[in-house]
Design an enzyme around this catalytic site. Structure first.
Site, mmCIF file in Angstrom:
data_model
loop_
_atom_site.group_PDB
_atom_site.id
_atom_site.type_symbol
_atom_site.label_atom_id
_atom_site.label_comp_id
_atom_site.label_asym_id
_atom_site.label_seq_id
_atom_site.Cartn_x
_atom_site.Cartn_y
_atom_site.Cartn_z
ATOM 1 C CG HIS A 103 45.145 15.170 7.175
ATOM 2 N ND1 HIS A 103 44.890 16.417 7.721
ATOM 3 C CD2 HIS A 103 43.934 14.628 6.889
ATOM 4 C CE1 HIS A 103 43.588 16.613 7.765
ATOM 5 N NE2 HIS A 103 42.983 15.544 7.267
ATOM 6 N N PRO A 104 48.419 11.451 6.512
ATOM 7 C CG PRO A 104 48.400 9.153 6.076
ATOM 8 C CD PRO A 104 47.560 10.259 6.651
#
Length: 553
Positions: A472-473
């Site tokens: 989940h950058p």
């Protein structure tokens, strides 16, 4: 109207979770010409479309950019994978299909960071706009949107229900819709699956509009830089089939390349921190110190147990069983092939006084890895757990003017004591939940973390080795008005004209949940901002800390 134009009203870079939506919505106006540019190719592969095969496209270079972090100093210098979609649909074509909006207060938090207009009451209409919920009918859920929200096989395996019951026995509440009034609690998990098929944004938004005469989808094209005339974006440069081509944008260039790609493209084009660009030999077009900074991600690890009953996915992983699952899916879109297998979940608070849930669970009735390999012989199950509101911050910084050279990605996971304590809490609270009577008939020997991992030092050591990215950058082109903000609340890049960023990079802070849903919401609202047709806010009650405090009394 021809599709061979070199000039368009709008150029959308990246056909992923955000870009497919933006291009689809902008091209609804037949007077606007839209060019959608994507390095990857078609998303028609059976391994993309079949939900249970999610580990294959995520680990296939054809569909994945293959980013890897720099050595992470607080994780024993481990390098962590950072998969990003390189295909129509982008990361929504290779992700786990989990549909989580985040907590309502996540978006109020965005507004408190300077993102005016992005509070929950303004975001809710756009969540509803994109959804067709097949399990929930309520004023919180959408019913006519392009993206299907389903329950997979609706928790047929008894382990899903046992996990929810264990949470209730441990003192938590059950919630019927964690995306609605009450995120907090244990309940059924929902996914982006439509009739047994992955509902990526390519599938949901482009499938029926790709032949619009005013929409051009250019695949296998690498955008190498944004072209500027002074401080005005005028187009893009691409590599296509061994040739360099330029396309001009009469209205706007819209970056939808994601939390790695969007800051990288800005930087190689001369927009970003002066020192970063100088070190990479890039001429400065516009100094913007926040580009690539503020990187945030979720970490998670697995609690794994042997199972006393032969009911887990571990018996389904042989080649013959996989072939049967695939054949049934191909013929009927039924069976184990139609689900991502994460069908129950939970959101809880790490401690009293936390304003909204900060720990997330995904339950899986098997002890297996993302690539589908068996963790051990026999039957087992696991629960994925992570602390979802990290205070550690990292960066994305180019190391070359050549966009084909991956940037330095440094997350600085677990750099703060708050984040370390969050994962200690995960260990203690999960043990308490999994030891409840509801799990007794299923729970066998613990595989990891073993019971002798007790002290803070032992837990910290286990976490450093066991934890992995939840992929989940986000937050690398954050929205706001402070000195480190990259875009304003209209998603326009500060100090420049005719260029916006619309993807998960604009989040000021990471939401409490998976990121595909809020990314799609941002794309829907961002497209309306461009068109000047913003929807009216909807005031809805949500379960908050005040309700929780009343219950304690």
């Amino acid at each position: 109207m021809t599709k061979n134009l070199q000039s368009y009203d709008y150029i959308v870079v990246g056909a992923g979770s955000a870009g497919a939506i933006v291009a689809s919505r902008l091209s609804e106006d037949p007077k606007s010409t839209v060019l959608l540019v994507e390095l990857g190719g078609s998303d028609s592969s059976v391994f993309i479309r079949m939900p249970t095969a999610l580990g294959i496209p995520m680990n296939t270079p054809k569909y994945n950019w293959g980013f890897v972090s720099a050595p992470e100093p607080y994780l024993n210098n481990r390098r962590l994978n950072c998969p990003r979609g390189k295909v129509i649909g982008g990361s929504s074509s290779i992700n786990g299909m989990v549909y989580v909006r985040g907590h309502a207060l996540d978006f109020d938090e965005w507004e408190s960071h300077g993102a005016a207009g992005w509070n929950y009451q303004n975001c809710l209409p756009y969540f509803k706009k994109l959804e067709t919920h097949q399990c929930i009918t309520s004023e919180y859920a959408g019913s006519n949107g392009p993206v299907a929200i389903s329950g997979g096989n609706n928790m047929r395996n008894p382990l899903y229900r046992a996990f929810i019951d264990a949470g209730v026995e441990a003192g938590y509440k059950e919630t019927d819709d964690y995306n609605g009034y009450r995120q907090e609690g244990f309940g059924q998990k929902f996914m982006n699956v439509d009739g047994g098929v992955r509902a990526s944004t390519g599938y949901a938004y482009l499938k029926n509009v790709k032949n619009r005469p005013n929409l051009t989808i250019l695949k296998h094209a690498l955008v190498t830089r944004i072209i500027f005339d002074g401080k005005t974006a005028t187009g893009i440069q691409c590599h296509i089939g061994g040739q360099t081509k330029e396309f001009s944008a009469q209205q706007e260039v819209v970056l939808c390349a994601g939390s790695i790609g969007s800051p990288q493209l800005l930087q190689v084009s001369g927009v970003g921190p002066r020192e970063t660009l100088a070190a990479a030999g890039i001429d400065l077009v516009h100094e913007l110190p926040g580009v690539g900074e503020n990187l945030q991600d979720h970490l998670e690890f697995n609690f794994q147990y042997r199972c006393k009953q032969p009911i887990t996915l571990n018996s389904e992983l042989g080649l013959f069983k996989k072939a049967l699952i695939g054949a049934r899916w191909l013929l009927f879109k039924t069976g184990l092939g139609r689900t991502n297998h994460f069908e129950s979940c939970a959101f809880i608070r790490s401690k009293a006084g936390v304003q909204w849930p900060d720990i997330q669970y995904h339950f899986l009735p098997g002890a297996i890895s993302y690539d589908g390999t068996v963790a051990f012989k026999g039957h087992g199950f696991q629960v994925h757990v992570g602390h979802n509101k990290p205070t550690s911050r990292g960066h994305v910084r180019v190391v070359s003017r050549d966009v084909k050279q991956h940037p330095e990605i440094q997350f600085n996971y677990l750099a703060t004591e708050e984040d370390k304590q969050g994962f200690r809490d995960c260990v203690h609270l999960t043990r308490e939940i999994m030891r409840q009577p509801a799990m007794d008939i299923f729970r066998g020997e613990v595989i990891q973390p073993t019971d002798d991992v007790q002290s803070d030092e032992q837990i910290d050591a286990f976490i450093r080795e066991a934890v992995d990215s939840a992929y989940h950058p986000s937050c690398t082109c954050k929205m706001g008005i402070d000195a480190m903000a990259v875009v304003d609340p209209e998603l326009r890049v500060h100090g420049l004209s005719n260029i916006r960023v619309i993807d998960s990079s604009i989040f000021p802070t990471i939401p409490n949940g998976n990121l595909n849903a809020p990314t799609m919401m941002v794309a829907e609202r961002g497209a309306d901002l461009i068109k000047g047709n913003i929807q009216q806010p909807v005031a809805m009650a949500v379960y908050t800390n005040k309700d929780w405090e009343k219950r304690q009394k």
